[in-house]
Design a protein around this motif. Structure first.
Motif, mmCIF file in Angstrom:
data_model
loop_
_atom_site.group_PDB
_atom_site.id
_atom_site.type_symbol
_atom_site.label_atom_id
_atom_site.label_comp_id
_atom_site.label_asym_id
_atom_site.label_seq_id
_atom_site.Cartn_x
_atom_site.Cartn_y
_atom_site.Cartn_z
ATOM 1 N N ALA A 1 -2.117 28.208 -3.596
ATOM 2 C CA ALA A 1 -2.113 26.832 -3.089
ATOM 3 C C ALA A 1 -2.611 25.882 -4.177
ATOM 4 C CB ALA A 1 -3.001 26.732 -1.852
ATOM 5 N N ASP A 2 -2.026 24.704 -4.232
ATOM 6 C CA ASP A 2 -2.470 23.696 -5.199
ATOM 7 C C ASP A 2 -3.855 23.171 -4.868
ATOM 8 O OD1 ASP A 2 0.601 23.608 -5.009
ATOM 9 O OD2 ASP A 2 0.186 22.582 -6.902
ATOM 10 N N ALA A 3 -4.257 23.345 -3.631
ATOM 11 C CA ALA A 3 -5.594 22.903 -3.224
ATOM 12 C C ALA A 3 -6.059 23.800 -2.094
ATOM 13 C CB ALA A 3 -5.570 21.444 -2.765
ATOM 14 N N SER A 4 -7.367 23.889 -1.925
ATOM 15 C CA SER A 4 -7.903 24.740 -0.866
ATOM 16 C C SER A 4 -8.109 23.959 0.429
ATOM 17 C CB SER A 4 -9.211 25.389 -1.315
ATOM 18 O OG SER A 4 -10.165 24.410 -1.668
ATOM 19 N N SER B 1 -2.750 20.167 -0.427
ATOM 20 C CA SER B 1 -1.828 21.285 -0.541
ATOM 21 C C SER B 1 -0.472 20.933 0.059
ATOM 22 C CB SER B 1 -2.439 22.501 0.175
ATOM 23 O OG SER B 1 -1.554 23.578 0.131
ATOM 24 N N ALA B 2 -0.496 20.371 1.265
ATOM 25 C CA ALA B 2 0.764 19.985 1.911
ATOM 26 C C ALA B 2 1.444 18.865 1.131
ATOM 27 C CB ALA B 2 0.500 19.559 3.351
ATOM 28 N N ALA B 3 0.653 17.950 0.593
ATOM 29 C CA ALA B 3 1.248 16.861 -0.191
ATOM 30 C C ALA B 3 1.954 17.412 -1.428
ATOM 31 C CB ALA B 3 0.170 15.858 -0.599
ATOM 32 N N ALA B 4 1.347 18.403 -2.079
ATOM 33 C CA ALA B 4 1.977 18.995 -3.271
ATOM 34 C C ALA B 4 3.298 19.654 -2.903
ATOM 35 C CB ALA B 4 1.023 20.015 -3.901
ATOM 36 N N LEU B 5 3.343 20.273 -1.735
ATOM 37 C CA LEU B 5 4.587 20.887 -1.261
ATOM 38 C C LEU B 5 5.649 19.814 -1.004
ATOM 39 C CD1 LEU B 5 5.985 23.523 -0.102
ATOM 40 C CD2 LEU B 5 5.149 22.743 2.123
ATOM 41 N N PHE B 6 5.245 18.751 -0.330
ATOM 42 C CA PHE B 6 6.208 17.699 0.024
ATOM 43 C C PHE B 6 6.681 16.937 -1.215
ATOM 44 C CE2 PHE B 6 6.431 16.703 4.719
ATOM 45 C CZ PHE B 6 5.903 17.913 5.134
ATOM 46 N N ILE B 7 5.747 16.680 -2.134
ATOM 47 C CA ILE B 7 6.088 15.905 -3.333
ATOM 48 C C ILE B 7 6.831 16.778 -4.332
ATOM 49 C CG2 ILE B 7 5.115 14.605 -5.287
ATOM 50 C CD1 ILE B 7 2.683 14.005 -3.398
ATOM 51 N N GLY B 8 6.532 18.070 -4.336
ATOM 52 C CA GLY B 8 7.130 18.961 -5.325
ATOM 53 C C GLY B 8 6.454 18.842 -6.672
ATOM 54 N N ALA B 9 5.217 18.407 -6.663
ATOM 55 C CA ALA B 9 4.443 18.283 -7.905
ATOM 56 C C ALA B 9 2.973 18.488 -7.584
ATOM 57 C CB ALA B 9 4.655 16.910 -8.538
ATOM 58 N N PRO B 10 2.237 19.068 -8.507
ATOM 59 C CA PRO B 10 0.818 19.343 -8.241
ATOM 60 C C PRO B 10 -0.028 18.068 -8.298
ATOM 61 C CG PRO B 10 1.398 19.984 -10.475
ATOM 62 C CD PRO B 10 2.667 19.544 -9.819
ATOM 63 N N VAL C 1 3.075 31.940 -8.357
ATOM 64 C CA VAL C 1 3.857 30.754 -8.003
ATOM 65 C C VAL C 1 2.944 29.818 -7.237
ATOM 66 C CG1 VAL C 1 4.731 31.817 -5.883
ATOM 67 C CG2 VAL C 1 5.961 29.903 -6.893
ATOM 68 N N GLN C 2 3.079 28.554 -7.552
ATOM 69 C CA GLN C 2 2.236 27.549 -6.916
ATOM 70 C C GLN C 2 3.050 26.875 -5.814
ATOM 71 O OE1 GLN C 2 0.025 25.820 -9.964
ATOM 72 N NE2 GLN C 2 -0.643 24.022 -8.834
ATOM 73 N N LEU C 3 2.393 26.406 -4.757
ATOM 74 C CA LEU C 3 3.157 25.815 -3.659
ATOM 75 C C LEU C 3 3.940 24.578 -4.104
ATOM 76 C CD1 LEU C 3 0.824 26.224 -0.549
ATOM 77 C CD2 LEU C 3 2.661 27.724 -1.376
ATOM 78 N N SER C 4 3.435 23.865 -5.102
ATOM 79 C CA SER C 4 4.218 22.732 -5.604
ATOM 80 C C SER C 4 5.485 23.207 -6.305
ATOM 81 C CB SER C 4 3.386 21.863 -6.549
ATOM 82 O OG SER C 4 2.809 22.645 -7.572
ATOM 83 N N ASP C 5 5.461 24.421 -6.878
ATOM 84 C CA ASP C 5 6.691 24.999 -7.443
ATOM 85 C C ASP C 5 7.711 25.239 -6.333
ATOM 86 O OD1 ASP C 5 5.353 25.153 -9.909
ATOM 87 O OD2 ASP C 5 4.794 27.261 -9.623
ATOM 88 N N LEU C 6 7.202 25.757 -5.214
ATOM 89 C CA LEU C 6 8.078 25.952 -4.058
ATOM 90 C C LEU C 6 8.648 24.605 -3.613
ATOM 91 C CD1 LEU C 6 9.209 27.500 -1.550
ATOM 92 C CD2 LEU C 6 7.003 27.027 -0.448
ATOM 93 N N GLY C 7 7.787 23.586 -3.524
ATOM 94 C CA GLY C 7 8.250 22.255 -3.121
ATOM 95 C C GLY C 7 9.348 21.748 -4.044
#
Ligand SMILES: [Zn+2]
Length: 472
Positions: free
Chosen positions: A104-107, A112-121, A347-353
């Motif tokens: 996760a980009d953040a704990s 964390s959800a923002a990084a997923l939605f934005i697609g950037a850490p 893999v980081q969640l922002s990578d998934l995003g």
């Protein structure tokens, strides 16, 4: 009095380099997004252009993104947990791609959800502190809608909410715990009817056969309080200890205000596992409700936004550290027609995003790319605690550096191969310097959000914290 500057804002803001900001690009415009915008492939599908819906195909698949909140990966069967907590996730993992080191980009939920939605850490987007996401950032559902997708969200986490900017791009946004409902809730957190909400989400999916859909479902399980419904209450726990799992009790353990025994720990884990089993059952119910026929054209992504601690390193819950129990999460991707597999690289969640942005934008190879996400073993992921704590982890498959992002001081290194429990910190200057060299310079806390993103009103924040959402 509503906009006191955050006390953490003391680092060399904007002067650090992580991966992308060495040029004069605005910090909150990810380079990949600029590249996307300039790509010849996209010149014919300009953002905002009206387009006729076309039926989902494997190039334009439906997407189900299902988030269970606060699942540490080592409590999931597919990751080797001995208890049968997650039969539905495990089933998906057997036919899909299992990411063994999803970070996760953040704990905590918001970043964390923002990084997923934005697609950037967070260090690229600047979105770390809990304030509304700036509207100029392009979120996954916005990109999806601009490319002909129908978009639907069901969220039970009060930080993945309209008030925090997550509504952008969704045709329908079903918010179970809106701030308004929380403000009138007094001391009781209303538990939503997750099953009914999942039925509504699936009904949306089924009625849009002329266009692909993006379904985002965010279930607040096994998130605290550890209080699963009757059918799941005694899967792993025994009857006498339910009060242990209340948020009040958990926070008392977290703050060290109550003695914490091995028995307490095990009983809390039992209650947590009950909640995880319930969350897993909801995931299974969601897939059944969407229906087998739909799933033939549907990419299913199962993940968690962060982990959960049981005082392995002194803290409970999440958000306050960047040890692996708080940042290693389950991530399973199923693309119909592709073989099952496991990915070892991080893999980081922002990578998934970012990968999901590419899928909904229709980029060639993007769908297959969801099964090959990940970084070279030496390219680190970055994970942040809440800004008040100000920790950041620089993590490769083999090593992790924990640094103080407020002061820019590298604290300790862990050898994750020999010491996966992060018990034996390495304090040598050489080890720290070697890890810092993997990213060029230590990251400091991201820039403050734009002035057009007002902070959440203090009374709202107070109410969230009073209801136990202090750790999200
Ligand atoms: Zn969360």
């Amino acid at each position: 009095m509503t906009s006191a500057p955050p006390t953490w804002h003391t680092g060399p803001i904007g002067t650090h380099s992580t991966r992308l900001d060495e040029e004069t690009l605005p910090l909150r415009t990810p380079r990949w997004l600029l590249a996307l915008a300039l790509s010849p492939l996209l010149l014919s599908c300009t953002v905002g252009e009206e387009r006729e819906p076309t039926a989902p195909t494997l190039e334009r698949p439906n997407l189900v993104v299902f988030v269970l909140d606060a699942v540490r990966s080592d409590h999931v069967g597919a990751y080797g947990y001995e208890r049968d907590t997650t039969p539905n996730i495990d089933r998906l993992a057997r036919k899909g791609t299992l990411y063994n080191q999803a970070i996760a980009d953040a704990s905590f939920t918001f970043a964390s959800a923002a990084a997923l939605f934005i697609g950037a850490p967070p260090d690229e987007s600047g979105v770390l502190v809990r304030r509304p996401i700036p509207q100029d950032l392009h979120l996954l559902p916005e990109v999806a809608r601009e490319h002909g997708y129908r978009t639907y969200a069901y969220t039970e986490n009060p930080y993945v909410a309209e008030a925090f900017g997550f509504r952008q791009g969704f045709d329908e946004f079903d918010e179970a715990l809106s701030l308004v409902s929380l403000l009138v809730a007094g001391g009781e957190i209303p538990r939503p009817d997750s099953s009914a909400a999942i039925e509504r989400a699936a009904a949306f999916a089924r009625r849009t056969a002329d266009a692909p859909y993006l379904l985002y479902v965010h279930i607040l399980r096994p998130h605290n309080p550890y209080a699963p419904p009757a059918g799941f209450k005694r899967r792993f726990s025994s009857s006498e200890h339910d009060e242990l799992g209340s948020t009040t009790s958990l926070l008392a353990f977290d703050y060290g205000k109550k003695p914490f025994s091995d028995t307490d720990r095990q009983q809390l884990i039992d209650l947590y596992d009950d909640g995880l089993a319930f969350g897993d059952a909801l995931f299974g119910a969601c897939l059944r409700a969407v229906g087998e026929e739909e799933l033939e054209n549907t990419v299913v992504v199962l993940l968690s936004d962060h982990g959960e601690a049981f005082r392995e390193h002194g803290r409970m819950l999440h958000s306050t550290t960047v040890f692996d129990e708080m940042i290693r999460v389950p991530l399973v991707v199923h693309v119909p027609g592709l073989p099952a597999g496991q990915i070892e690289r991080p893999v980081q969640l922002s990578d998934l995003g970012r990968g999901l942005h590419r899928v909904v934008a229709g980029l060639p190879g993007a769908v297959t790319g969801l099964t090959t996400l990940g970084r070279p073993p030496t390219e680190p992921t970055l994970s942040w605690s809440v800004a008040q704590v100000g920790q950041v982890a620089v993590r490769t498959a083999e090593r992790k550096l924990v640094a103080d992002a407020k002061t820019g001081v590298a604290r300790v290194v862990f050898d994750l191969v020999r010491d996966p429990g992060e018990r034996a910190p390495i304090r040598s200057a050489e080890a720290k310097a070697a890890m810092v060299s993997t990213i060029g310079a230590l990251p400091s806390l991201p820039v403050e959000p734009a002035a057009d993103a007002p902070p959440i009103a203090p009374r709202v924040q107070k109410q969230l914290e009073a209801l136990g959402y202090v750790n999200d």
